[in-house]
Design an enzyme around this catalytic site. Structure first.
Site, PDB file in Angstrom:
ATOM      1  N   GLU A 188      12.196  16.256   0.686  1.00 32.76           N
ATOM      2  CA  GLU A 188      13.671  16.098   0.932  1.00 32.76           C
ATOM      3  C   GLU A 188      13.940  15.243   2.178  1.00 32.76           C
ATOM      4  O   GLU A 188      14.724  14.495   2.290  1.00 32.76           O
ATOM      5  CB  GLU A 188      14.409  17.456   0.980  1.00 32.76           C
ATOM      6  CG  GLU A 188      14.467  18.449   2.219  1.00 32.76           C
ATOM      7  CD  GLU A 188      15.400  19.314   2.338  1.00 32.76           C
ATOM      8  OE1 GLU A 188      16.343  19.385   1.700  1.00 32.76           O
ATOM      9  OE2 GLU A 188      14.939  20.480   3.121  1.00 32.76           O
ATOM     10  N   ILE A 214       7.477  15.485 -10.169  1.00 29.21           N
ATOM     11  CA  ILE A 214       7.077  14.958 -11.567  1.00 29.21           C
ATOM     12  C   ILE A 214       6.017  16.051 -12.331  1.00 29.21           C
ATOM     13  O   ILE A 214       5.837  15.680 -13.444  1.00 29.21           O
ATOM     14  CB  ILE A 214       6.286  13.758 -10.925  1.00 29.21           C
ATOM     15  CG1 ILE A 214       5.024  14.008 -10.196  1.00 29.21           C
ATOM     16  CG2 ILE A 214       7.284  12.579 -10.463  1.00 29.21           C
ATOM     17  CD1 ILE A 214       4.119  12.824  -9.954  1.00 29.21           C
ATOM     18  N   LYS A 281      -9.963   3.168  -5.385  1.00 30.69           N
ATOM     19  CA  LYS A 281     -11.059   4.548  -5.450  1.00 30.69           C
ATOM     20  C   LYS A 281     -10.843   4.828  -7.097  1.00 30.69           C
ATOM     21  O   LYS A 281     -11.775   5.674  -7.339  1.00 30.69           O
ATOM     22  CB  LYS A 281     -10.248   5.591  -4.722  1.00 30.69           C
ATOM     23  CG  LYS A 281     -10.298   5.152  -3.269  1.00 30.69           C
ATOM     24  CD  LYS A 281      -9.577   6.152  -2.254  1.00 30.69           C
ATOM     25  CE  LYS A 281      -9.942   6.104  -0.713  1.00 30.69           C
ATOM     26  NZ  LYS A 281      -9.159   4.683  -0.649  1.00 30.69           N
ATOM     27  N   LYS A 293      -6.748   9.226 -10.377  1.00 31.66           N
ATOM     28  CA  LYS A 293      -6.405   7.822 -10.406  1.00 31.66           C
ATOM     29  C   LYS A 293      -6.687   7.117 -11.696  1.00 31.66           C
ATOM     30  O   LYS A 293      -6.098   6.307 -12.359  1.00 31.66           O
ATOM     31  CB  LYS A 293      -6.468   6.862  -8.943  1.00 31.66           C
ATOM     32  CG  LYS A 293      -5.520   7.287  -7.904  1.00 31.66           C
ATOM     33  CD  LYS A 293      -3.959   6.987  -8.353  1.00 31.66           C
ATOM     34  CE  LYS A 293      -2.984   7.071  -7.284  1.00 31.66           C
ATOM     35  NZ  LYS A 293      -1.816   6.797  -7.532  1.00 31.66           N
ATOM     36  N   LEU A 320      -2.502  -0.864   5.469  1.00 35.91           N
ATOM     37  CA  LEU A 320      -2.352  -0.565   6.923  1.00 35.91           C
ATOM     38  C   LEU A 320      -0.881  -0.291   7.378  1.00 35.91           C
ATOM     39  O   LEU A 320       0.021  -0.737   6.688  1.00 35.91           O
ATOM     40  CB  LEU A 320      -2.499  -1.836   7.664  1.00 35.91           C
ATOM     41  CG  LEU A 320      -3.926  -2.165   7.832  1.00 35.91           C
ATOM     42  CD1 LEU A 320      -4.230  -3.526   8.387  1.00 35.91           C
ATOM     43  CD2 LEU A 320      -4.863  -1.331   8.642  1.00 35.91           C
ATOM     44  N   GLY A 321      -0.818   0.955   8.081  1.00 35.65           N
ATOM     45  CA  GLY A 321       0.645   1.424   8.493  1.00 35.65           C
ATOM     46  C   GLY A 321       0.995   2.374   7.640  1.00 35.65           C
ATOM     47  O   GLY A 321       2.037   2.934   7.827  1.00 35.65           O
ATOM     48  N   VAL A 326      -6.055   4.985   8.473  1.00 30.35           N
ATOM     49  CA  VAL A 326      -6.603   5.364   9.599  1.00 30.35           C
ATOM     50  C   VAL A 326      -6.137   4.544  10.837  1.00 30.35           C
ATOM     51  O   VAL A 326      -6.266   5.140  11.968  1.00 30.35           O
ATOM     52  CB  VAL A 326      -8.037   4.678   9.500  1.00 30.35           C
ATOM     53  CG1 VAL A 326      -8.795   5.314   8.506  1.00 30.35           C
ATOM     54  CG2 VAL A 326      -8.138   3.123   9.337  1.00 30.35           C
TER      55      VAL A 326
END
Length: 479
Positions: A188, A214, A281, A293, A320-321, A326
């Site tokens: 939430e 889901i 991956k 996945k 990134l971010g 990492v």
């Protein structure tokens, strides 16, 4: 523009007292103190008032800029707010132009890390430089007309709307003026935050926040039936490699069964387009997360074969971010004085920025005819060790100041990751930076055996079956 004596430092303000502003201040003080005289930060956060970063005080909010320019005879303003919206930037630009003050806008640390030369020389950065031009690869121009044609005044549902990719998809969707954005998520707080952010810039779009899971198939059917979306972007997933190694049953329930639930609802109620966010991956999976996945891709491929909905998946590497990146980990470790932990000096990963990945997801969705696994061109692989070294330097430290410690591979991790196996990629891009992968025959019988028995199996048994299915070799077919 004001002229200053070259022997004097330019009186400078930094807008934004976050991570980027702190890094910029440290670098100026360390490398360019004779050129720039930092008088303070401006930041709209109440919590940041009256604090200091790198010895530089926060002296006000952004609205104080015109007054402070006059008070301190400011000569340079540096914008270090990486997510500043266009309207706010235009206002600041006008203030600086009227006061004949130089304005510089610096990229965020994520963009700097993808530069070939990560260190900044502020005097060389024009005020209106687009951040994408700082990436170590050419920017991509989207086919905005086609995306708009498909989404203008339509209803769009985003699962995982509070996550890193999901929230950026929401931001970028606004410019295409959909009639409704359905912001669906399980947490939430994250849904509340993205809704509040979007409300500040939304114009002709109705925002509908929904807290839902889901994993609940009935709930997914009810939501899709109620709002009848024209397009669904499915970004909800568990993504942490090591956590999923310890929790394979949850990876199955959330990632695979969750994907099946929202896909079945899309199929039943005639959604026009369904785009699932996948991962590099999924290729040569050595762990639970990647295998889950790949199974999600199989679910999408199965529905694509029998549905009028255009089902597709988009596969890309690390972002990134993002919350799972990492980069935030490294920054926290540096802030504590180290050590910075790197798995292995040889480890490499593909990287994109969040906006870049989200924009290419939207473009792939517009290109879909059904059944594709789109693969985004991630550029060159990045060595994690070099990434850590760059963040240390960008933070104003030398490599002698911060220790780098190697920790070794954790369960489910690989030294290298691939976006596709050999001979799995169509030779030509269908759009700049977007390829289409060749689909494989899928052993649906084995997949449904796993879904039916997963609750009965041990963690070890389930992990083994998932990875075997994900890496099963089937005859390659062309799309």
């Amino acid at each position: 523009m004001k002229k200053s004596n070259t022997k004097q430092e330019k009186k400078t303000l930094i807008l934004g007292a976050g991570d980027t502003g702190h890094i910029i201040a440290r670098k100026i003080l360390k490398d360019q103190a004779q050129t720039f005289r930092l008088l303070g930060f401006l930041d709209d956060s109440h919590e940041k008032q009256d604090i200091s970063l790198a010895g530089v005080p926060v002296i006000g909010v952004l609205a104080d800029l015109p007054e402070l320019i006059k008070l301190y005879n400011i000569e340079l303003v540096i914008i270090a707010v990486t997510n500043m919206d266009k309207d706010a930037f235009v206002k600041i630009e006008m203030v600086c132009k009227q006061a004949r003050v130089a304005l510089r806008r610096v990229p965020g640390i994520e963009d700097l890390l993808l530069k070939s030369q990560p260190l900044i020389n502020f005097s060389d950065i024009p005020a209106d430089i687009p951040e994408d031009s700082l990436l170590n690869r050419a920017p991509v121009e989207l086919d905005d007309a086609e995306i708009r044609r498909q989404l203008y005044r339509k209803t769009v549902l985003i699962t995982g709307a509070g996550g890193s990719i999901g929230s950026e998809i929401c931001r970028q969707l606004l410019k295409y003026e959909p009639e409704k954005l359905i912001l669906l998520g399980h947490g939430e707080n994250s849904i509340y935050l993205i809704e509040q952010e979007l409300r500040e810039s939304v114009r002709n779009t109705i925002l509908v926040p929904i807290i839902a899971d889901i994993k609940n198939g009935k709930q997914m059917h009810e939501i899709v039936e109620e709002y009848m979306p024209n397009a669904i972007y499915h970004a909800a997933a568990h993504k942490h490699v090591t956590l999923m190694e310890q929790n394979p049953h949850e990876a199955i329930r959330n990632n695979v069964i969750g994907t099946k639930n929202i896909s079945a609802a899309a199929d039943k109620f005639g959604v026009q387009s369904f785009v699932m966010i996948s991962s590099d991956k999924a290729v040569n999976s050595t762990g639970v997360m990647g295998a889950s996945k790949r199974m999600c891709e199989m679910i999408v491929q199965e529905f694509a074969q029998k549905s009028h909905t255009k089902f597709s998946a988009v596969r890309f590497g690390n972002v990134l971010g993002s919350r799972g990146s990492v980069v935030p980990v490294f920054k926290k470790q540096i802030a504590k004085g180290g050590p910075v932990t790197v798995t292995d000096g040889r480890m490499t990963r593909f990287f994109m920025t969040i906006p870049e990945a989200a924009s290419l997801v939207l473009q792939a969705g517009a290109l879909s005819k059904g059944g594709e696994i789109f693969v985004l061109d991630m550029g060159k692989e990045v060595r994690i060790l070099e990434l850590a070294q760059n963040i240390i330097k960008l933070s104003g430290y030398s490599l002698d100041d911060i220790e780098i410690k190697f920790t070794g591979l954790r369960p489910g991790e690989k030294l290298y990751e691939e976006l596709l196996l050999e001979n799995e990629l169509e030779p030509k891009q269908i759009y700049p930076k977007i390829y289409v992968g060749k689909t494989k025959d899928v052993n649906f019988e084995m997949m449904y055996e796993i879904l039916e028995n997963c609750d009965k199996w041990s963690k070890v048994k389930l992990r083994e079956e998932m990875i075997t299915l994900a890496n099963s070799n089937c005859t390659v077919q062309k799309i």
